[in-house]
Write a protein that holds these residues in place. Structure first.
Motif, short mmCIF file in Angstrom:
data_model
loop_
_atom_site.label_atom_id
_atom_site.label_comp_id
_atom_site.label_asym_id
_atom_site.label_seq_id
_atom_site.Cartn_x
_atom_site.Cartn_y
_atom_site.Cartn_z
N ASP A 21 6.56 27.01 21.13
CA ASP A 21 7.72 26.12 21.13
C ASP A 21 8.67 26.42 22.30
O ASP A 21 9.57 25.64 22.57
CB ASP A 21 8.51 26.25 19.82
N VAL A 22 8.48 27.57 22.91
CA VAL A 22 9.39 27.97 24.00
C VAL A 22 8.74 27.70 25.36
O VAL A 22 9.25 26.94 26.17
CB VAL A 22 9.80 29.45 23.86
N ARG A 59 16.31 25.89 23.62
CA ARG A 59 16.92 25.90 22.27
C ARG A 59 16.05 26.68 21.30
O ARG A 59 16.55 27.39 20.43
CB ARG A 59 17.07 24.47 21.76
N GLU A 60 14.73 26.53 21.45
CA GLU A 60 13.81 27.30 20.60
C GLU A 60 13.94 28.79 20.91
O GLU A 60 13.92 29.62 20.00
CB GLU A 60 12.36 26.83 20.80
N LYS A 75 16.74 30.32 19.16
CA LYS A 75 16.48 30.63 17.75
C LYS A 75 15.62 31.88 17.60
O LYS A 75 15.63 32.52 16.56
CB LYS A 75 15.73 29.46 17.09
N LYS A 76 14.79 32.19 18.62
CA LYS A 76 13.79 33.24 18.45
C LYS A 76 14.22 34.61 18.94
O LYS A 76 13.63 35.62 18.57
CB LYS A 76 12.49 32.82 19.12
#
Ligand code: SF4
Ligand code: SF4
Lengths: 86, 400
Positions: free
Chosen positions: B163-164, B234-235, B238-239
């Motif tokens: 996702d990144v 944005r991912e 979050k990570k």
């Protein structure tokens, strides 16, 4: 349509994207002077020149960008660049 | 930092980082030596010559531009890639940095922060990486060699997340951290193997299944590709925290996630900084607290993605905020952190004063006295309600 990250695309996308639309000058053959030497085919950066049945060369106008290299390099002056009229 | 499980060894900062890279099993390394990054490249080259890098290909190139360009090609084939550079070398990579980010190639690179010419300086500040703020790379800043080493597998884990899929720079201060010898827990291969899964991207360059990376985008779709990079960031946002937690579970060490706090709970004066000055600031905070000054520290670990919400939350009770920047935007007379922090507060109800100080440029030492002076000035201006605009904290007026 969903785009893939990274501008990653599978081959063959130009089948849909006919880049010949960018052209403003169009190469035209006057075959009476052509010696069938094949330089136009060899030097076209778009690889859109191909040998036809009679041995004369033909252009795929869907992809010819009108750069004029073929006309410039042709030793016999067979190819003329004419203003594209649409 | 929580309790160390591993045995400590006195090594040079560059060695600690090179060793950490080794445990991540990179497939391709391309680096060009530049002070003060050279020892990282040298140590990796030595590991390679000693057969300790397995099947890794170490490509010697003729410039930093080639180094990154080589890795762009390598990463697109599905290889885990590593580079290190600094200063002029990073500047030379500028164009390729955008390409790596735009093609979503999770290259990890250590930046040994150094000033830029002219005038020529080989010493530390953070102008080099700050100048690359907008290239689309994740930027993490380490406080000491241990953190820079530990960030390496974390950076791979974050960057390579499907996702990144965004490259990452690990920034650590040249000389101050690259050349310091101090006790470090070298990463253990088995633990890194447990922590970091193999790189397994969805798309790779493969002659059997050809694909084009970074294809032409006309105005009807260019914006969307750029926006998708923003979504990747944005991912990452979050990570970064959970990855730091996973690291803590396996290795027993933790430095914060997106940011870290030091004596912040009741702090009236909050200093905000990145990199090696964090240690000095913590010492000074302990000292001024003994005199009853309520100072605290917000350490920014992730500059990109910028942790807007976390920063706002951390700063909400501050009486005055003091940013310390080892970089300047000439023409604005402000460092990047100062600009970011002011911007972060603007759309909130807070109108906490933000005072920016630039210091430690071109390798100038940042002694505790200067931090103390800054805290004292901030205390006075908080009491008197005076606004102080951003300025150099260590300028020698008599020279200009
Ligand atoms: S004008 Fe250019 S693109 Fe068109 S046929 Fe000639 S060489 Fe090829
Ligand atoms: S370069 Fe000229 S002469 Fe040669 S094949 Fe092409 S058109 Fe004919």
């Amino acid at each position: 349509m969903r785009l893939c990250i990274g501008g990653i695309v599978e081959p063959g996308t130009t089948l849909a994207n006919k880049t010949g639309g960018w052209r403003s000058f169009k190469p035209e053959y006057h075959y009476e002077r052509c010696t069938k030497c094949g330089l136009c085919e060899l030097l076209c950066p778009e690889s859109c020149v191909a040998r036809g049945d009679e041995g004369y060369y033909e252009i795929d106008y869907d992809y010819c960008k009108g750069c004029g290299i073929c006309a410039h390099e042709c030793p016999t002056g067979t190819i003329e660049m004419v203003l594209e009229v649409k | 930092m929580s309790e160390l499980k591993a045995e400590l060894k006195v090594v040079e900062g560059s060695y600690a980082v090179a060793h950490a890279v080794k445990t991540c099993h990179p497939d391709v390394i391309a680096a060009y030596p530049i002070t003060p990054q050279t020892h990282i490249a040298e140590n990796l080259s030595q590991f390679n010559a000693d057969g300790e890098l397995g099947n890794c290909e170490y490509i010697t190139v003729e410039s930093e531009f080639s180094a990154l360009s080589t890795l762009i090609g390598a990463s697109a084939t599905g290889a885990r890639t590593y580079a290190s550079t600094a200063s002029q070398g990073l500047a030379l990579m500028h164009e390729a940095l955008f390409n790596a980010a735009g093609m979503r190639l999770p290259i990890v690179m250590t930046v040994a922060n150094r000033a830029l010419s002219a005038p020529l300086s080989i010493w530390n500040d953070q102008q080099d990486s700050i100048a690359q703020r907008d290239v689309g790379w994740i930027q993490l800043y380490a406080e000491d060699p241990q953190e820079a080493a530990d960030m390496t597998p974390q950076a791979y884990k974050i960057s390579e997340d499907r996702d990144v899929m965004t490259p990452a720079m690990i920034c650590f201060d040249g000389f101050i951290l690259t050349h310091v010898y101090e006790p470090v827990a070298l990463l253990e291969e088995e633990l890194t193997d447990e922590f970091l899964p193999p790189f397994n991207p969805e798309h790779i360059l493969d002659p059997k299944n050809p694909e084009t990376f970074g294809a032409f985008a006309d105005p009807s779709i260019y914006t969307e590709f750029r926006y998708m990079q923003e979504l990747g960031m944005r991912e990452a946002l979050k990570k970064i925290d959970p990855v730091a937690e996973e690291f803590r579970e396996i290795y027993g060490r933790y430095y914060g996630g997106l940011l870290d706090e030091y004596r912040l709970d009741d702090a009236e004066i909050v200093l905000v900084a990145m990199g090696s000055i964090i240690g000095t600031i913590k010492d000074v905070i302990d000292e001024v607290r003994r005199d009853g000054i309520k100072a605290g520290l917000l350490k920014i670990r992730s500059f990109r993605p910028f942790p807007l919400d976390a920063v706002r939350k951390a700063l909400k009770n501050a009486g005055i905020i003091v940013t310390l920047d080892k970089n300047i935007s000439i023409g604005k007379c402000e460092g990047a952190l100062c600009t970011e922090i002011k911007a972060a507060l603007y759309n909130t109800r807070l109108d906490t004063p933000v005072v920016g100080y630039m210091l430690g440029h071109g390798g100038r030492d940042v002694p505790p006295e200067i931090i103390k002076k800054i805290i004292n000035k901030a205390t006075r201006s908080m009491k008197d309600g005076l606004t102080i605009e951003s300025s150099y904290a260590d300028l020698k007026e008599e020279f200009v």
